[in-house]
Design an enzyme around this catalytic site. Structure first.
Site, PDB file in Angstrom:
ATOM      1  N   TRP A 330       8.129   4.633 -60.629  1.00 42.82           N
ATOM      2  CA  TRP A 330       9.582   4.713 -60.828  1.00 42.82           C
ATOM      3  C   TRP A 330      10.197   5.651 -59.793  1.00 42.82           C
ATOM      4  O   TRP A 330      11.288   5.391 -59.277  1.00 42.82           O
ATOM      5  CB  TRP A 330       9.891   5.225 -62.231  1.00 42.82           C
ATOM      6  CG  TRP A 330      11.359   5.382 -62.523  1.00 42.82           C
ATOM      7  CD1 TRP A 330      12.214   4.456 -63.040  1.00 42.82           C
ATOM      8  CD2 TRP A 330      12.162   6.561 -62.301  1.00 42.82           C
ATOM      9  NE1 TRP A 330      13.483   4.968 -63.156  1.00 42.82           N
ATOM     10  CE2 TRP A 330      13.480   6.260 -62.703  1.00 42.82           C
ATOM     11  CE3 TRP A 330      11.895   7.828 -61.800  1.00 42.82           C
ATOM     12  CZ2 TRP A 330      14.520   7.184 -62.633  1.00 42.82           C
ATOM     13  CZ3 TRP A 330      12.930   8.760 -61.711  1.00 42.82           C
ATOM     14  CH2 TRP A 330      14.226   8.424 -62.132  1.00 42.82           C
ATOM     15  N   HIS A 331       9.486   6.728 -59.470  1.00 41.95           N
ATOM     16  CA  HIS A 331      10.030   7.707 -58.536  1.00 41.95           C
ATOM     17  C   HIS A 331      10.081   7.185 -57.109  1.00 41.95           C
ATOM     18  O   HIS A 331      10.918   7.646 -56.325  1.00 41.95           O
ATOM     19  CB  HIS A 331       9.217   8.998 -58.591  1.00 41.95           C
ATOM     20  CG  HIS A 331       9.553   9.872 -59.748  1.00 41.95           C
ATOM     21  ND1 HIS A 331       9.020   9.679 -61.011  1.00 41.95           N
ATOM     22  CD2 HIS A 331      10.387  10.937 -59.860  1.00 41.95           C
ATOM     23  CE1 HIS A 331       9.502  10.594 -61.829  1.00 41.95           C
ATOM     24  NE2 HIS A 331      10.340  11.366 -61.173  1.00 41.95           N
ATOM     25  N   GLY A 332       9.205   6.272 -56.739  1.00 42.39           N
ATOM     26  CA  GLY A 332       9.267   5.780 -55.374  1.00 42.39           C
ATOM     27  C   GLY A 332       8.203   4.750 -55.069  1.00 42.39           C
ATOM     28  O   GLY A 332       7.131   4.733 -55.689  1.00 42.39           O
TER      29      GLY A 332
END
Length: 496
Positions: A330-332
């Site tokens: 989700w973060h990257g």
């Protein structure tokens, strides 16, 4: 538009003053217009994506509720509702995948194909990542699930629902609000309240202090080392990693503080996103304190639907790993973030597995667990584990990670005395100011464990309070990181 820009310092007072002056019935229109303007200051065409996400999830809610009212066969109704949920997820996650993950996954497929001498080519999708796309996508999808579960009724007013998805204080970096908390607030009339407005402005001022005075200063040293990891070793990397540990906390929590404070000024209550995370006594405790709204989202909409801890220990550990790997992704769209998430999942699982052993040791040797020394050892251990994991989060590439970890263990204690630490982007004065900033926030965090400092502050006399306001503003103006040759630093979590 960023919170730490001159544009916002003009935008916010205008929005707030007109919000209280216009009739309640049309306030949502003004806020919706303001929110879309706020977002379109980055890239106007990407507002279309928020519009698509809004319309799809709005219609999914309407169709789910209509199914409840018109289809009498329970099993048939359940299947139809699942279809609307699936379609909502496919469209929203499809957009997110295209803009954020397409190039990453096609690259992996090409590399895997190359290992077996199988050549496959994919067209490259060349587009900027829309600011905050992960945040508003998750918030919109939570609404679809909430309506499906019956936690909220479908919102009939498309404009009010569009405001829920795009509300400007928390649009691009959270907190990620659940529909049952935020959506009803847009149907309530909030009158101007001096004390509420004052408390909101104090919260915003604290956020600006953490961002401009501390986080952006720390980023100078962090960027110097992490952008050229081959040139730095040992204590230089340790200091850069410790500085990033605090930078990302102060940067992200400052955004949350400004978002919560600006919403509070207008009467809206947003969720707290941080609760002294670096005072956590375990990794499990850390994730109850760090990015709380994202942790809650994954718990309610992924971990529990996967079975949570109800299907035996193995499934529990597997579910934990799935959640943390998903959180990393989700973060990257990078292997770095996946490893970071997986490392936290590993910490968590190992902590659960070894918990009975630790309890036996504590019981056998009669170790006191309620004393300061034991609690401090837990906090320090957790802090070291979290700080190490941040290396994977901050490194620019996987190859840089290997270089940083290799160089980390090069012994160079002389940098602590030969002043070479002051050649990492911050001179001696700047370095000392950065340390002072860290100490101030950690001190305040420690005080806030048991007390509401804003309420205590409000009981102080008028002269003292205004002296603190003026002093803080002067400190930000004099020692803040901005000005000629400097572009306002974007908040770190804008990229997610």
């Amino acid at each position: 538009m960023s919170f730490n820009s001159i544009h916002f310092f003009v935008f916010f007072p205008i929005v707030t003053i007109l919000y209280f002056l216009i009739p309640f019935k049309i306030r949502w229109i003004w806020l919706l217009f303001s929110s879309y303007y706020f977002y379109m200051c980055w890239n106007p065409k990407y507002a279309i994506l928020i519009g698509i996400s809004t319309i799809v999830t709005y219609l999914s809610g309407i169709l789910i509720e209509r199914t409840n009212n018109t289809v009498k066969n329970t099993e048939k109704a359940k299947n139809i509702k699942k279809l609307w949920v699936i379609l909502s997820f496919i469209i929203n996650l499809g957009i997110l995948f295209l803009f954020k993950y397409y190039n990453f996954f096609t690259y992996i497929i090409v590399r895997l194909g190359g290992t077996i001498n199988f050549t496959i080519n994919f067209p490259k999708f060349d587009a900027l990542l829309p600011v905050g796309i992960s945040f508003y996508t998750f918030q919109a999808l939570s609404y679809t699930i909430d309506v499906y579960r019956g936690d909220v009724k479908a919102e009939k007013n498309l404009g009010i629902y569009a405001l829920f998805v795009s509300f400007f204080p928390q649009l691009v970096a959270g907190p990620i609000e659940k529909s049952k908390k935020l959506l009803p607030q847009f149907n309530k009339e909030y009158k101007f309240d001096y004390y509420r407005v004052k408390n909101g402005l104090i919260k915003m001022l604290w956020g600006f202090f953490k961002k401009i005075f501390i986080a952006d200063r720390l980023s100078i040293l962090v960027d110097t080392v992490y952008n050229s990891p081959k040139d730095y070793f040992g204590f230089e990397i340790i200091f850069a990693t410790l500085f990033f540990t605090f930078e990302i906390y102060y940067d992200f929590s400052s955004y949350s503080d400004i978002a919560i404070g600006s919403a509070q000024v207008m009467g809206f209550e947003l969720s707290e996103n941080f609760r002294q995370p670096y005072l956590a006594k375990s990794i499990k405790d850390f994730w109850k304190r760090w990015h709380i709204t994202l942790s809650s989202w994954f718990r309610d909409y992924l971990y529990i639907p996967l079975g949570g801890n109800r299907k035996g220990k193995f499934r529990t550990y597997l579910n934990i790993m799935i959640v943390f790997l998903a959180s990393g992704l989700w973060h990257g769209a990078s292997l770095n973030f996946v490893i970071w998430g997986g490392l936290h999942g590993f910490y968590h699982v190992i902590g659960e597995i070894t918990k009975p052993i630790k309890n036996k040791i504590i019981h056998k040797y009669k170790i006191k667990t309620d004393v300061f020394s034991f609690k401090l050892s837990q906090i320090v251990t957790t802090f070291i584990l979290v700080s190490f994991a941040w290396i994977f989060f901050r490194a620019n590439s996987f190859s840089n990670i290997k270089m940083i970890i290799n160089n980390l263990f090069v012994y160079n204690p002389w940098v602590l005395s030969d002043k070479s630490l002051y050649n990492l982007g911050l001179n001696s004065s700047e370095f000392i100011i950065a340390i002072i900033g860290i100490v101030i926030v950690m001190f305040i965090d420690n005080l806030q464990k048991k007390e509401n400092l804003i309420e205590i502050f409000n009981t102080q006399n008028f002269v003292f309070r205004w002296a603190v306001y003026v002093f803080t503003i002067i400190i930000i103006c004099i020692f803040g990181i901005y000005g000629s040759g400097y572009s306002a630093q974007q908040f770190i979590y804008f990229q997610f």
